[in-house]
Design a protein around this motif. Structure first.
Motif, PDB file in Angstrom:
ATOM      1  N   MET A  35       0.841  -1.177   0.000  1.00 44.32           N
ATOM      2  CA  MET A  35       0.000   0.000   0.000  1.00 44.32           C
ATOM      3  C   MET A  35       0.881   1.233   0.000  1.00 44.32           C
ATOM      4  O   MET A  35       1.689   1.399   0.890  1.00 44.32           O
ATOM      5  N   GLU A  36       0.702   2.044  -1.012  1.00 40.90           N
ATOM      6  CA  GLU A  36       1.584   3.190  -1.102  1.00 40.90           C
ATOM      7  C   GLU A  36       0.941   4.477  -0.618  1.00 40.90           C
ATOM      8  O   GLU A  36       1.331   5.020   0.388  1.00 40.90           O
ATOM      9  N   ASN A  37      -0.039   4.948  -1.351  1.00 40.38           N
ATOM     10  CA  ASN A  37      -0.506   6.290  -1.015  1.00 40.38           C
ATOM     11  C   ASN A  37      -1.731   6.293  -0.114  1.00 40.38           C
ATOM     12  O   ASN A  37      -2.389   5.283   0.091  1.00 40.38           O
ATOM     13  N   ARG A  38      -1.993   7.469   0.402  1.00 41.76           N
ATOM     14  CA  ARG A  38      -3.066   7.638   1.383  1.00 41.76           C
ATOM     15  C   ARG A  38      -4.427   7.253   0.816  1.00 41.76           C
ATOM     16  O   ARG A  38      -5.234   6.632   1.507  1.00 41.76           O
ATOM     17  N   LEU A  39      -4.683   7.588  -0.447  1.00 40.17           N
ATOM     18  CA  LEU A  39      -5.961   7.250  -1.064  1.00 40.17           C
ATOM     19  C   LEU A  39      -6.146   5.736  -1.110  1.00 40.17           C
ATOM     20  O   LEU A  39      -7.214   5.230  -0.768  1.00 40.17           O
ATOM     21  N   GLN A  40      -5.101   5.009  -1.483  1.00 33.99           N
ATOM     22  CA  GLN A  40      -5.193   3.545  -1.509  1.00 33.99           C
ATOM     23  C   GLN A  40      -5.463   2.996  -0.112  1.00 33.99           C
ATOM     24  O   GLN A  40      -6.243   2.067   0.048  1.00 33.99           O
ATOM     25  N   ILE A  41      -4.795   3.570   0.878  1.00 38.97           N
ATOM     26  CA  ILE A  41      -4.984   3.100   2.253  1.00 38.97           C
ATOM     27  C   ILE A  41      -6.420   3.372   2.705  1.00 38.97           C
ATOM     28  O   ILE A  41      -7.065   2.505   3.287  1.00 38.97           O
ATOM     29  N   GLU A  42      -6.932   4.566   2.423  1.00 38.06           N
ATOM     30  CA  GLU A  42      -8.303   4.891   2.813  1.00 38.06           C
ATOM     31  C   GLU A  42      -9.301   3.980   2.102  1.00 38.06           C
ATOM     32  O   GLU A  42     -10.287   3.548   2.709  1.00 38.06           O
ATOM     33  N   GLN A  43      -9.056   3.672   0.829  1.00 38.30           N
ATOM     34  CA  GLN A  43      -9.929   2.755   0.096  1.00 38.30           C
ATOM     35  C   GLN A  43      -9.879   1.363   0.723  1.00 38.30           C
ATOM     36  O   GLN A  43     -10.895   0.689   0.842  1.00 38.30           O
ATOM     37  N   THR A  44      -8.688   0.950   1.130  1.00 37.37           N
ATOM     38  CA  THR A  44      -8.537  -0.359   1.776  1.00 37.37           C
ATOM     39  C   THR A  44      -9.274  -0.387   3.103  1.00 37.37           C
ATOM     40  O   THR A  44      -9.975  -1.361   3.412  1.00 37.37           O
ATOM     41  N   ILE A  45      -9.148   0.670   3.900  1.00 38.05           N
ATOM     42  CA  ILE A  45      -9.856   0.733   5.188  1.00 38.05           C
ATOM     43  C   ILE A  45     -11.366   0.689   4.960  1.00 38.05           C
ATOM     44  O   ILE A  45     -12.086  -0.038   5.653  1.00 38.05           O
ATOM     45  N   ASN A  46     -11.849   1.442   3.968  1.00 34.17           N
ATOM     46  CA  ASN A  46     -13.284   1.425   3.661  1.00 34.17           C
ATOM     47  C   ASN A  46     -13.738   0.032   3.250  1.00 34.17           C
ATOM     48  O   ASN A  46     -14.806  -0.429   3.656  1.00 34.17           O
ATOM     49  N   LEU A  47     -12.919  -0.665   2.454  1.00 32.66           N
ATOM     50  CA  LEU A  47     -13.240  -2.022   2.028  1.00 32.66           C
ATOM     51  C   LEU A  47     -13.272  -2.964   3.232  1.00 32.66           C
ATOM     52  O   LEU A  47     -14.203  -3.761   3.383  1.00 32.66           O
ATOM     53  N   ILE A  48     -12.279  -2.864   4.097  1.00 33.86           N
ATOM     54  CA  ILE A  48     -12.237  -3.702   5.309  1.00 33.86           C
ATOM     55  C   ILE A  48     -13.502  -3.492   6.138  1.00 33.86           C
ATOM     56  O   ILE A  48     -14.161  -4.457   6.540  1.00 33.86           O
ATOM     57  N   CYS A  49     -13.849  -2.245   6.370  1.00 33.61           N
ATOM     58  CA  CYS A  49     -15.033  -1.934   7.182  1.00 33.61           C
ATOM     59  C   CYS A  49     -16.310  -2.464   6.522  1.00 33.61           C
ATOM     60  O   CYS A  49     -17.176  -3.027   7.199  1.00 33.61           O
ATOM     61  N   ARG A  50     -16.409  -2.301   5.218  1.00 35.09           N
ATOM     62  CA  ARG A  50     -17.596  -2.783   4.498  1.00 35.09           C
ATOM     63  C   ARG A  50     -17.700  -4.303   4.561  1.00 35.09           C
ATOM     64  O   ARG A  50     -18.779  -4.861   4.798  1.00 35.09           O
ATOM     65  N   LEU A  51     -16.567  -4.994   4.372  1.00 35.58           N
ATOM     66  CA  LEU A  51     -16.570  -6.459   4.428  1.00 35.58           C
ATOM     67  C   LEU A  51     -16.989  -6.944   5.816  1.00 35.58           C
ATOM     68  O   LEU A  51     -17.782  -7.886   5.941  1.00 35.58           O
ATOM     69  N   ILE A  52     -16.461  -6.322   6.850  1.00 33.50           N
ATOM     70  CA  ILE A  52     -16.813  -6.707   8.219  1.00 33.50           C
ATOM     71  C   ILE A  52     -18.291  -6.440   8.478  1.00 33.50           C
ATOM     72  O   ILE A  52     -19.009  -7.281   9.024  1.00 33.50           O
ATOM     73  N   GLU A  60     -11.157 -11.715   0.265  1.00 38.89           N
ATOM     74  CA  GLU A  60     -11.504 -10.527  -0.517  1.00 38.89           C
ATOM     75  C   GLU A  60     -10.315  -9.568  -0.690  1.00 38.89           C
ATOM     76  O   GLU A  60     -10.154  -8.980  -1.758  1.00 38.89           O
ATOM     77  N   LEU A  61      -9.510  -9.403   0.334  1.00 38.27           N
ATOM     78  CA  LEU A  61      -8.378  -8.483   0.219  1.00 38.27           C
ATOM     79  C   LEU A  61      -7.282  -9.056  -0.674  1.00 38.27           C
ATOM     80  O   LEU A  61      -6.607  -8.318  -1.381  1.00 38.27           O
ATOM     81  N   LYS A  62      -7.135 -10.373  -0.649  1.00 36.29           N
ATOM     82  CA  LYS A  62      -6.149 -11.007  -1.528  1.00 36.29           C
ATOM     83  C   LYS A  62      -6.499 -10.743  -2.996  1.00 36.29           C
ATOM     84  O   LYS A  62      -5.629 -10.502  -3.811  1.00 36.29           O
ATOM     85  N   LYS A  63      -7.818 -10.747  -3.305  1.00 39.03           N
ATOM     86  CA  LYS A  63      -8.278 -10.436  -4.666  1.00 39.03           C
ATOM     87  C   LYS A  63      -7.845  -9.036  -5.092  1.00 39.03           C
ATOM     88  O   LYS A  63      -7.668  -8.771  -6.275  1.00 39.03           O
ATOM     89  N   GLU A  64      -7.705  -8.136  -4.119  1.00 33.85           N
ATOM     90  CA  GLU A  64      -7.303  -6.749  -4.387  1.00 33.85           C
ATOM     91  C   GLU A  64      -5.781  -6.582  -4.368  1.00 33.85           C
ATOM     92  O   GLU A  64      -5.274  -5.465  -4.481  1.00 33.85           O
ATOM     93  N   GLY A  65      -5.073  -7.684  -4.175  1.00 37.05           N
ATOM     94  CA  GLY A  65      -3.610  -7.618  -4.158  1.00 37.05           C
ATOM     95  C   GLY A  65      -3.030  -7.129  -2.844  1.00 37.05           C
ATOM     96  O   GLY A  65      -1.879  -6.708  -2.782  1.00 37.05           O
ATOM     97  N   ILE A  66      -3.812  -7.199  -1.794  1.00 36.09           N
ATOM     98  CA  ILE A  66      -3.370  -6.726  -0.485  1.00 36.09           C
ATOM     99  C   ILE A  66      -2.726  -7.878   0.272  1.00 36.09           C
ATOM    100  O   ILE A  66      -3.279  -8.971   0.355  1.00 36.09           O
ATOM    101  N   THR A  67      -1.556  -7.613   0.834  1.00 40.34           N
ATOM    102  CA  THR A  67      -0.766  -8.636   1.513  1.00 40.34           C
ATOM    103  C   THR A  67      -1.028  -8.622   3.012  1.00 40.34           C
ATOM    104  O   THR A  67      -1.062  -7.567   3.637  1.00 40.34           O
ATOM    105  N   PHE A  68      -1.185  -9.810   3.567  1.00 42.81           N
ATOM    106  CA  PHE A  68      -1.225  -9.986   5.017  1.00 42.81           C
ATOM    107  C   PHE A  68       0.193 -10.340   5.444  1.00 42.81           C
ATOM    108  O   PHE A  68       0.731 -11.372   5.052  1.00 42.81           O
ATOM    109  N   PHE A  69       0.799  -9.491   6.258  1.00 41.62           N
ATOM    110  CA  PHE A  69       2.166  -9.742   6.701  1.00 41.62           C
ATOM    111  C   PHE A  69       2.210 -10.718   7.866  1.00 41.62           C
ATOM    112  O   PHE A  69       3.154 -11.494   7.998  1.00 41.62           O
ATOM    113  N   ASN A  70       1.177 -10.664   8.701  1.00 42.69           N
ATOM    114  CA  ASN A  70       1.109 -11.590   9.823  1.00 42.69           C
ATOM    115  C   ASN A  70      -0.340 -11.685  10.284  1.00 42.69           C
ATOM    116  O   ASN A  70      -1.085 -10.712  10.196  1.00 42.69           O
TER     117      ASN A  70
END
Length: 116
Positions: free
Chosen positions: A1-18, A62-72
């Motif tokens: 995750m590089e920029n703030r917009l991507q991070i905010e989109q990821t947080i919104n996606l996480i919240c929506r999925l939950i 769902e996050l893996k589909k978006e190319g998001i890595t789980f580090f731990n």
């Protein structure tokens, strides 16, 4: 995750999925200007431990589909699951564990540091 917009989109996606999977009391904390070790934290309450594991499975799928890595992922205790996504940490608690540890109070103090 590089920029703030991507991070905010990821947080919104996480919240929506939950939320879509009936997670409750979802809170996010912006800790970028504090001394905390990550920039953002998401906390949610699961109905029971099996629900917390199901929420984690949904996030992983769902996050893996978006190319998001789980580090731990710490899911040894399904009453409090922690997923490290680099800039974002997700905590999935059962209600009793969430009350017991009251992580929100600590994170609110950390977030307040940036305002002082």
């Amino acid at each position: 995750m590089e920029n703030r917009l991507q991070i905010e989109q990821t947080i919104n996606l996480i919240c929506r999925l939950i939320e879509d999977k009936k997670g409750e009391n979802i809170e996010t904390f912006d800790l970028r200007e504090s001394d905390y070790f990550v920039d953002y934290v998401v906390i949610a309450t699961a109905l029971v431990d099996k629900h917390a594991l199901a929420l984690l499975d949904t996030l992983k799928t769902e996050l893996k589909k978006e190319g998001i890595t789980f580090f731990n992922i710490d899911d040894e205790n399904p009453d409090w699951i922690v997923a490290d996504l680099g800039d974002i940490i997700v905590h999935l608690f059962t209600e009793n564990q969430r009350k017991k540890f009251n992580l929100e109070e600590f994170l609110q103090k950390m977030a307040k540091q940036k305002q002082d």
